[in-house]
Motif scaffolding. Structure first.
Motif, mmCIF file in Angstrom:
data_model
loop_
_atom_site.group_PDB
_atom_site.id
_atom_site.type_symbol
_atom_site.label_atom_id
_atom_site.label_comp_id
_atom_site.label_asym_id
_atom_site.label_seq_id
_atom_site.Cartn_x
_atom_site.Cartn_y
_atom_site.Cartn_z
ATOM 1 N N LEU A 126 0.838 -1.316 0.045
ATOM 2 C CA LEU A 126 -0.100 -0.028 -0.043
ATOM 3 C C LEU A 126 0.791 1.140 0.139
ATOM 4 N N SER A 127 1.840 1.219 0.752
ATOM 5 C CA SER A 127 2.776 2.441 0.870
ATOM 6 C C SER A 127 3.464 2.499 -0.811
ATOM 7 N N ILE A 128 3.914 1.719 -1.283
ATOM 8 C CA ILE A 128 4.481 1.731 -2.768
ATOM 9 C C ILE A 128 3.437 2.378 -3.696
ATOM 10 N N LEU A 129 2.051 1.693 -3.389
ATOM 11 C CA LEU A 129 1.226 2.304 -4.380
ATOM 12 C C LEU A 129 0.997 3.908 -4.151
ATOM 13 N N PHE A 130 0.907 4.240 -2.639
ATOM 14 C CA PHE A 130 0.875 5.663 -2.405
ATOM 15 C C PHE A 130 2.050 6.458 -2.873
ATOM 16 N N SER A 131 3.372 5.854 -2.835
ATOM 17 C CA SER A 131 4.470 6.460 -3.014
ATOM 18 C C SER A 131 4.401 6.778 -4.634
ATOM 19 N N ILE A 132 4.026 5.845 -5.579
ATOM 20 C CA ILE A 132 4.182 6.146 -6.808
ATOM 21 C C ILE A 132 3.149 7.034 -7.438
ATOM 22 N N THR A 133 2.116 7.227 -6.872
ATOM 23 C CA THR A 133 0.940 8.074 -7.004
ATOM 24 C C THR A 133 1.019 9.506 -6.870
ATOM 25 N N SER A 134 2.160 9.556 -5.717
ATOM 26 C CA SER A 134 2.104 11.004 -5.108
ATOM 27 C C SER A 134 3.091 11.734 -6.177
#
Length: 189
Positions: A126-134
């Protein structure tokens, strides 16, 4: 096993349910050891990410000043940025400590470590998905986070493979041998 042997050896050997007897070796299988080394690698990678993040502090402060557009005083904005950076640093330190702790517990055959690590993999996903979309993610940050995620995935695959699963299974509880016919027992008065 006679009753004398049972009393002299109260702690049974680790039991291998696939072979119907004790494990051949107390050493963890290679898959667990590979996962162990990958977890330590992930801890080091997290430290590298922390060092890289520290080099971005002036840029983070500059971007925060540009984004707030004068609605906050300088000291308030600085406090907010410092708190955010501090929280990120604390989370990174906790992550490093958790990976090291789970690595050693996993190597020792603790099933809770495997389960906890798998849950952390879900959180990391979930953190990776948030990081990539940030919008604020930089290419090096995405590369470090993605590499960490791939390592996490490899660890989970290694943990849940056949060899590792057999290692993480708890030994069945030992019960004293039943007395045979004519031998004293709790039901013979």
């Amino acid at each position: 096993m006679t009753s004398e042997q049972f009393q002299s050896n109260p702690k049974p050997e680790a039991y291998d349910p696939f072979r119907g007897g004790p494990f051949q070796s107390a050493e963890p299988p290679r898959t667990v050891m590979y996962a162990y080394y990958l977890m330590l690698t992930n801890a080091v990678l997290t430290v590298v990410g922390m060092v890289y993040g520290a080099t971005l502090l002036p840029e983070i402060r500059r971007e925060a000043r540009e984004m707030e557009a004068g609605s906050l005083t300088g000291s308030t904005l600085e406090t907010i940025v410092t708190i955010g950076i501090g929280i990120g640093f604390v989370i990174s330190v906790i992550t490093v400590v958790l990976w090291i702790w789970i690595a050693f517990a996993s190597r020792a055959g603790k099933n809770w470590a495997r389960i906890t690590g798998t849950v952390l993999f879900g959180v990391d996903t979930l953190s990776i998905l948030f990081s990539i979309t940030s919008d604020s993610s930089t290419v090096p940050t995405i590369v470090i986070n993605s590499l960490s995620w791939v390592i996490d995935l490899a660890i989970v695959i290694l943990w849940w493979g056949t060899q590792s699963s057999a290692y993480f299974r708890p030994a069945p509880e030992s019960t004293p041998p039943s007395p045979g016919p004519g031998q004293p027992g709790p039901w013979n008065y």
